[in-house]
Design an enzyme around this catalytic site. Sequence first.
Site, PDB file in Angstrom:
ATOM      1  N   GLN A 174     -10.099  22.073 -22.956  1.00  0.00           N
ATOM      2  CA  GLN A 174     -11.210  21.966 -23.909  1.00  0.00           C
ATOM      3  C   GLN A 174     -11.004  22.945 -25.053  1.00  0.00           C
ATOM      4  OE1 GLN A 174     -15.119  22.084 -22.001  1.00  0.00           O
ATOM      5  NE2 GLN A 174     -14.201  21.197 -20.173  1.00  0.00           N
TER       6      GLN A 174
HETATM    7  N1  LIG Z   1      -6.604   5.060 -16.949  1.00  0.00           N
HETATM    8  C1  LIG Z   1      -6.187   6.288 -16.699  1.00  0.00           C
HETATM    9  N2  LIG Z   1      -7.045   7.296 -16.667  1.00  0.00           N
HETATM   10  C2  LIG Z   1      -6.580   8.529 -16.405  1.00  0.00           C
HETATM   11  C3  LIG Z   1      -5.210   8.788 -16.184  1.00  0.00           C
HETATM   12  N3  LIG Z   1      -5.049  10.106 -15.984  1.00  0.00           N
HETATM   13  C4  LIG Z   1      -6.270  10.650 -16.059  1.00  0.00           C
HETATM   14  N4  LIG Z   1      -7.204   9.705 -16.310  1.00  0.00           N
HETATM   15  C5  LIG Z   1      -8.642   9.917 -16.474  1.00  0.00           C
HETATM   16  O1  LIG Z   1      -8.815  10.776 -17.589  1.00  0.00           O
HETATM   17  C6  LIG Z   1      -9.920  11.654 -17.365  1.00  0.00           C
HETATM   18  C7  LIG Z   1      -9.484  13.093 -17.559  1.00  0.00           C
HETATM   19  O2  LIG Z   1      -8.571  13.449 -16.549  1.00  0.00           O
HETATM   20  P1  LIG Z   1      -8.304  14.985 -16.158  1.00  0.00           P
HETATM   21  O3  LIG Z   1      -7.182  14.985 -15.211  1.00  0.00           O
HETATM   22  O4  LIG Z   1      -9.562  15.652 -15.744  1.00  0.00           O
HETATM   23  O5  LIG Z   1      -7.867  15.556 -17.572  1.00  0.00           O
HETATM   24  P2  LIG Z   1      -7.449  17.046 -17.923  1.00  0.00           P
HETATM   25  O6  LIG Z   1      -6.359  16.967 -18.912  1.00  0.00           O
HETATM   26  O7  LIG Z   1      -7.174  17.816 -16.679  1.00  0.00           O
HETATM   27  O8  LIG Z   1      -8.749  17.603 -18.644  1.00  0.00           O
HETATM   28  P3  LIG Z   1      -9.230  19.145 -18.771  1.00  0.00           P
HETATM   29  O9  LIG Z   1      -9.218  19.742 -17.402  1.00  0.00           O
HETATM   30  O10 LIG Z   1     -10.610  19.084 -19.354  1.00  0.00           O
HETATM   31  O11 LIG Z   1      -8.284  19.827 -19.698  1.00  0.00           O
HETATM   32  C8  LIG Z   1     -10.421  11.357 -15.961  1.00  0.00           C
HETATM   33  O12 LIG Z   1     -11.515  10.474 -16.065  1.00  0.00           O
HETATM   34  C9  LIG Z   1      -9.245  10.667 -15.286  1.00  0.00           C
HETATM   35  O13 LIG Z   1      -9.654   9.760 -14.277  1.00  0.00           O
HETATM   36  C10 LIG Z   1      -4.305   7.678 -16.227  1.00  0.00           C
HETATM   37  O14 LIG Z   1      -3.079   7.781 -16.066  1.00  0.00           O
HETATM   38  N5  LIG Z   1      -4.850   6.456 -16.503  1.00  0.00           N
END
Ligand SMILES: Nc1nc2c(ncn2[C@@H]2O[C@H](COP(=O)(O)OP(=O)(O)OP(=O)(O)O)[C@@H](O)[C@H]2O)c(=O)[nH]1
Length: 215
Positions: free
Chosen positions: A70
């Site tokens: 974030q």
């Molecule tokens: N369709 C799809 N959705 C995904 C994929 N990878 C993650 N998501 C979705 O994207 C959203 C964010 O995923 P996170 O893994 O929490 O993202 P992050 O990068 O760790 O985010 P922060 O912790 O806030 O930095 C979630 O709703 C996941 O389910 C993917 O390969 N395909």
Amino acid sequence: MGLLKIIRKIKQKEKEIRVLVLGLDNSGKTTLLKKLNGEDVLSISPTLGFTISTFEHNNLKLNVWDVGGQKSLRAFWRNYFESTDGLIYVVDSSDTFRMNDSKQELQNLLKEERLLGATLLVLANKQDLSGAVSCETIKDLLQLDSIKTHHWKIVGCSAYTGLNLLSSIDWLLEDISSRQLRICCNWTQLRPITGKSWDAVLIRDSISCRPSIGS
Ligand SMILES: Nc1nc2c(ncn2[C@@H]2O[C@H](COP(=O)(O)OP(=O)(O)OP(=O)(O)O)[C@@H](O)[C@H]2O)c(=O)[nH]1
Ligand SMILES: [Mg+2]
């Protein structure tokens, strides 16, 4: 014994590989790490600080740092740069609106002195979504071809389906290992140790890439 095998053995004994996973929030960093770890990927919350996971892959031990993306948290990314062997930069391939922000954050990272030795793996995640732009397009949007300071590769993947996750980690580890091998070759060329076999030289000097003073 092959040289990469030797390096792996030394790594196991002396030092684990440190991988930093960064990228904008919602890009899927935590999801892809959970997928790699065989965990449920459907109930993941935004990362508000950081999480460290340990993986064994190809006989190497990886310490993987997943840091929240974030905007308010990005100023803290620099606290995690030290001793990074590999940087995985995750992009949400369907988030074209924020692609420029993603490029800017990546460019800031590439200027960081403490990350200069790190191999860069860009993961164009969420390729399972119909709105995802291709890996090739993301390469252009992020201007990866202009990177001269790091070994890099971009791979299209999906944290949901697992597409290309393992093979991209394989590439990252091979690149880290071979880079360390090249550095250690330089050391041995600079300061040959007479009477020592390659194995002995590698085991004594290589992984930290520092000469052993006084020998
Ligand atoms: N369709 C799809 N959705 C995904 C994929 N990878 C993650 N998501 C979705 O994207 C959203 C964010 O995923 P996170 O893994 O929490 O993202 P992050 O990068 O760790 O985010 P922060 O912790 O806030 O930095 C979630 O709703 C996941 O389910 C993917 O390969 N395909
Ligand atoms: Mg997260």
